[in-house]
Design an enzyme around this catalytic site. Sequence first.
Site, PDB file in Angstrom:
ATOM      1  N   ASP A   1      22.046  49.014  79.370  1.00 16.91           N
ATOM      2  CA  ASP A   1      23.097  50.031  79.360  1.00 16.91           C
ATOM      3  C   ASP A   1      24.237  49.599  78.423  1.00 16.91           C
ATOM      4  OD1 ASP A   1      24.576  52.242  80.112  1.00 16.91           O
ATOM      5  OD2 ASP A   1      24.697  51.714  82.236  1.00 16.91           O
TER       6      ASP A   1
ATOM      7  N   ASP B   1      23.771  61.082  81.899  1.00 16.96           N
ATOM      8  CA  ASP B   1      24.260  60.829  83.252  1.00 16.96           C
ATOM      9  C   ASP B   1      24.373  62.127  84.035  1.00 16.96           C
ATOM     10  OD1 ASP B   1      24.380  58.121  83.297  1.00 16.96           O
ATOM     11  OD2 ASP B   1      26.503  57.957  82.797  1.00 16.96           O
TER      12      ASP B   1
END
Length: 732
Positions: free
Chosen positions: A480, A550
Site C-alpha cells: 500500500d 477504497d
Amino acid sequence: MAILFDSTSRLFTLETNHSMYQMKADRYGVLLHTWFGMKGSVFDYSYLISYADRGFSGNPYEAEDERTYSLDVLPQEYPTYGSGDYRSSALKVRYPDGTTACELRYAGHKTLEGKYALPGLPAIYATEDTKADTLVITLEDTRHCFYVHLYYGVLEELDMITRSVRIENHSDAEIYLENVQSTCIDYLHGEFDLHTFYGRHVKERNYQRMTLRHGIQSVGSTRGTSSHQYNPFLILSGEDTTEENGSCYGFSFLYSGDFLGTAEYDQYNQTRILLGIHPDNFCYCVKPGESFYAPEVAMAYSHNGLGELSRIYHKAYRNHLCRGKWTATRRPVLLNSWEGIYFDFNGEKLVKMAKDAAELGVELFVMDDGWFGKRELDVSGLGDWIVNEKKLGCTLGELSDQIHDLGMQFGIWFEPEGINEDSDLYRAHPDWALQVPGKSPCRSRQQLLLDFSREDVRDYIFSHICQVLDSAKIEYLKWDLNRSLSDLYSALLPADRQGEVAHRFVLGLYDMLEKLTQRYPDMLIEGCSGGGGRFDAGMLYYTPQIWCSDDTDAIERLSIQYGTSFGYPVSTMGSHVSKCPNEQTGRNTPINTRATVAMSGTFGYELDVNEMSEEDKSIVRSQIDEFKKYYDLIQYGDYYRLTNPDTAESYHGWEFAAADGSEALLCIVALQIHPNGPGCWMKVKGLKPDSIYTVDGKEYPGDVLMNGGLLLPAATEEYESFRIHIVEKMGI
Ligand code: DGJ
C-alpha cells in the site's frame, strides 16, 4: 521479421497482424513519422505530407532557401525543443553551456530478434509463442553531444507496438535532461476525440471523452505516483468511433510516477500526442558515457472500436506484462480484515474472523493495517516493521499456523514507503524521510514518505520486511501507499541532481519490488495506493493485481471498474464484497449484486462474517462456488462493455465471452427500477453465429442473441443483478 527497411528511401515499416507503423529518415536526416494505423500496402506514406511556405514557421539551416520545409509543420518521430518546432516537444536538453536548442538527425539503426528489455524498468515481454522484434533507430544531436536511441518493440500477434528512448551522452561534459517523453505520434489530419480517465480518492478512473480543440489538452500527475486523479492511459479515436466500430489508438505508460499525456491540435489541424514523464519534477543529469532510459509506452491501434482496443491491452497485460505464477494460476478467494474491523483486532479476533470465513469457502485470510509497531490508528508506527506480538497475543508464525490450520492461506499488509514521525525509525533516521532541510514537510494522513531513491533506506526496509515474511508462512502481500509525494529532496544527491528524486523514487520502488518478487516468487502481491492511486501498467509488472479503489460500494464500483476496463484486464482489478450499508456511501445493495461486481475483478470479501445473517452466509458459499466455476471465463475470456454505467438508462451490462465462443457470462445490474417500466434487452457479443446456445433452459441461435439480443428479466428489487450463463449446445 515484422520490421521492413527500404534503404533507398530510408523508410521503416513495422507491421503487426492488423496495424502498421511507418517512419522515414528524410533528405536532411529528420526522422519523419509517416503512418500509424490500419495495416495495408507497404507504401511510402510521406506522399501525404504537404509542403508550403508557412509564415512564422522557420526552416532548418541546411534547408537553405527551401522555405516550404519546416519542422514546425512536419510530422516527426521525436521532435525537440528550441529549433523551430514550436509545438509541444518530446525532448528538452540543457547542454553544458546552458542552452537548450536541439536538433536530431538520423545516424543509423539496427534490428534485433525478440523484444528489448529496459534496465530497472517494467517492459512488455514476449513469450516463446509470441513473435517479437526490436528496432533501434539512432539519432544524433547536431552538436555531437549525445545520441537518442529510439526503441520499438513490435509484437505482431498482440497487435502492439512499444516505444522507449535511451539518451546516451557521448560528450565529455554533463548534460541535463529537462524533458524526455517516451512517445510522440504526429497525425497529419483527422478530427479526433481524446478519451481520458480522471478521478479522485474513492472515485478513480472516470471515463471522459472530449473532442480535441485547437491548443493543448493534457492530463498528468506531479504527485510522484500515477495518481487517483488521472490515469497514464489515453485513447485517441475518430469522432464517430464506438465500442464496436471505428478507429482508435491506445497509449499506455508503463510507469508509476509523474506522467504527462499531451494532445496538441495545432495551427494546421494536425494532432500531436505525447506521453512520458512529467517534466515539472524532472531534471536528470547524464554524465559522459552514461545513458538515461525513458519508461515504455505500449501503443495499439484498432479499427473495430474501443472494445477491441481494450481487448488488445487485456490480452497483452495478462500474458506479457504481469509475470509469475499468478498470471496462469487461479488466485485464491480472499477475505481482507480492513473494512470488517480496521485497527480493532487481536490474534484471537483475527482467527475467529478467518474461521468464519473459512467455513464459507474463503481460501486466503489477509491481515490488513495495524499489526506492527505502535499502530493503533493511522497516525503512528509506519516504518517499524516489527510484529506487535502484544497486540496479537502471539507470534506471527503462531497466528499464521492457526490460519493455516483452518485450511486457509495467510496474507499481510505493508506500506513500505511510508513513515510516521511517531515511529522508532523516524526518531533514529529523520533524514530518511522525504523532506527539505529547513522547511517543514507537508503531512498527509499524518505521515511522510521514505526516500526510496536511497539504496541504504530501501535495504533497511527490505531486510525488515523479509524478517517478517520469513518468520511465518505468508502467501500474499498487499503493498500500500497512502499519500502523494511532496518535499522532494534526497540527502545523498548534490544540488544539481535534486531534480532526479521523483524518478529515482520510482526506480527505487521497482528495484525493491523486483527483489521481492525474486525472493518470494510464489507470493501473490497486490498493489494498492489508498485504493487505485497507483493503478498503472508499471505496477502490473510486479503486482498482477491492484486494489481498484477504497470505494467498495457496488454501484460506485460500476463506473470505477468500467473506466478501468478500457486499459486493464479484470484479472488486475482488486474487488471485494463489503458490508451494507456501505462504509463509503451508506448505500444498500443486494449481496448478489455486490458479488456480481466483485466477481468482475479478483473477487474477495472485506467484512466481518460474524455480523452476517445465516441467509447471507449461505449465499456467500454459493457465490464462491460460482466464481470458481466461472473463473477461467471471467479471468481469461474476452471482455465486452455493453453499456456505460454513467449513461445507461435502467440496466448496465458487461460480458465475458470465451475466446472460442463456446460460452459467455452476461452481467447485468438494474440501476433504476420503474413500476410498469419498458422491457430491456441486451445484445450478446462474441458468440458463434451458427451455433445454438442455451440460456436458462431455452435455446437460441448465436446470431439471434447477437442481433436481436436477450430479453432481460425484470428487476423486482433496487440494484438487483443477474449473471446469465450462455452455453453453446454440444454435438450440433
Ligand atoms: C488504504 C487501502 O486502500 C485500504 O484498503 C487499507 O489497506 C488502508 N489503506 C489501511 O491503512
